[in-house]
Design a protein around this motif. Sequence first.
Motif, PDB file in Angstrom:
ATOM      1  N   GLY A 107      16.085  85.004  16.450  1.00  0.00           N
ATOM      2  CA  GLY A 107      16.546  84.416  15.196  1.00  0.00           C
ATOM      3  C   GLY A 107      16.153  85.245  13.995  1.00  0.00           C
ATOM      4  O   GLY A 107      16.960  85.468  13.084  1.00  0.00           O
ATOM      5  N   GLY A 111      18.938  87.372  12.094  1.00  0.00           N
ATOM      6  CA  GLY A 111      19.114  86.909  10.729  1.00  0.00           C
ATOM      7  C   GLY A 111      18.949  88.030   9.720  1.00  0.00           C
ATOM      8  O   GLY A 111      19.715  88.134   8.752  1.00  0.00           O
ATOM      9  N   GLN A 125      22.432  80.024  13.808  1.00  0.00           N
ATOM     10  CA  GLN A 125      21.218  79.970  14.627  1.00  0.00           C
ATOM     11  C   GLN A 125      21.428  79.023  15.806  1.00  0.00           C
ATOM     12  O   GLN A 125      21.813  77.859  15.618  1.00  0.00           O
ATOM     13  N   SER A 137      14.053  78.668  12.881  1.00  0.00           N
ATOM     14  CA  SER A 137      15.511  78.716  12.710  1.00  0.00           C
ATOM     15  C   SER A 137      15.970  78.034  11.429  1.00  0.00           C
ATOM     16  O   SER A 137      17.129  78.159  11.029  1.00  0.00           O
ATOM     17  N   THR A 142      13.898  85.572   7.464  1.00  0.00           N
ATOM     18  CA  THR A 142      14.239  86.550   8.495  1.00  0.00           C
ATOM     19  C   THR A 142      13.348  87.767   8.299  1.00  0.00           C
ATOM     20  O   THR A 142      12.987  88.102   7.168  1.00  0.00           O
ATOM     21  N   VAL A 162      22.832  75.448  12.155  1.00  0.00           N
ATOM     22  CA  VAL A 162      21.824  75.556  13.213  1.00  0.00           C
ATOM     23  C   VAL A 162      22.211  74.571  14.315  1.00  0.00           C
ATOM     24  O   VAL A 162      22.453  73.390  14.046  1.00  0.00           O
TER      25      VAL A 162
END
Length: 362
Positions: A107, A111, A125, A137, A142, A162
Amino acid sequence: MLTVNVELKERRYPIYIGENLLKDPSVYPLKSGDKVMIVSNETIAPLYLDTVTKTLENIGCKVSNVLLPDGEKYKTLQSLDLIFTALLKENHGRDTTLIALGGGVIGDVAGYAAASYQRGIKFIQIPTTLLAQVDSSVGGKTAVNHPLGKNMIGAFYQPITVIVDTLTLNSLPKREVNAGLAEVIKYGAILDLAFFHWLEQHIDNLVALQQADLQYCISRCCQIKADVVARDETEKGDRALLNLGHTFGHAIETHLGYGNWLHGEAVAVGMMMAAALSEQLGNISKADVGRLEKLLARANLPTISPDTMQPEDYLPHMMRDKKVLAGKLRLVLLKTLGQAYVTTDMDKSLVLSAISACTQTD
């Protein structure tokens, strides 16, 4: 299915929580003709990549993928480059959506790739570990690691959705489930005493992956984090509270080498150190420190420092932590159980004393 909405100033996005969501086309904000690249790893891909790919192809998406090695030690600029190379080789443009299918490492790296590629493309995500589902997430942090510090290179960049399929937790090693529970316990300790009480009553069901309690727990954690992120997206105030135990924990991870202790295991010990320091300052009682210790132990988490680390090993790493401001160490401590605060430039002798209180003695 439960839904939690993250409400930001200019936009909002949903977190969907339930069973068999990987196969549910309604939770994917995509349409026929959309180009998608799935980022996963060598462990997760054999379990879930085909399912997600088929769901997207049934929508009509054009799907490709790139697989990274598995593990915290691969949360690097080199892994980031693997994603960029795959995107460029397949002529992906700004209309591509990146999907992160995996745990917190996937993630974070995917990201950051989405934030950087052509100055920003959409990403989704799909966290498959408990730690990622309740924490990493959600909220748009990130990053990749550097040998001198964890998460030192990154960006704030929000996903568009998500998707939390709680059945993915059945394939996790127990150690990974337990590591995720450290972040769960953190939420109760810093912001929600009633949730902390609930965890004391239901922790055994969570360890056993009982679905109803699991889904409520994940939704409550996501709601707490969503509320905090809505107030402070880029961590200039309240969001720093979510770092309880993390400055100590990151020192453990960096000193031992990324991946030797799981993030949640290091955070669990870090929370005990923060609690010990809070007790020394007269904020919380010895009994409350004991309640936190007992709950972490019931989640099969460590509560004392690794036996290969001495108290003096911590401070050099902690002073390189990204939460240090103007050379001053910032720590999240507890006013009471269920209420946290941020303090700056704590006396280092007190910090060392708290670390020593959580260090094994012969």
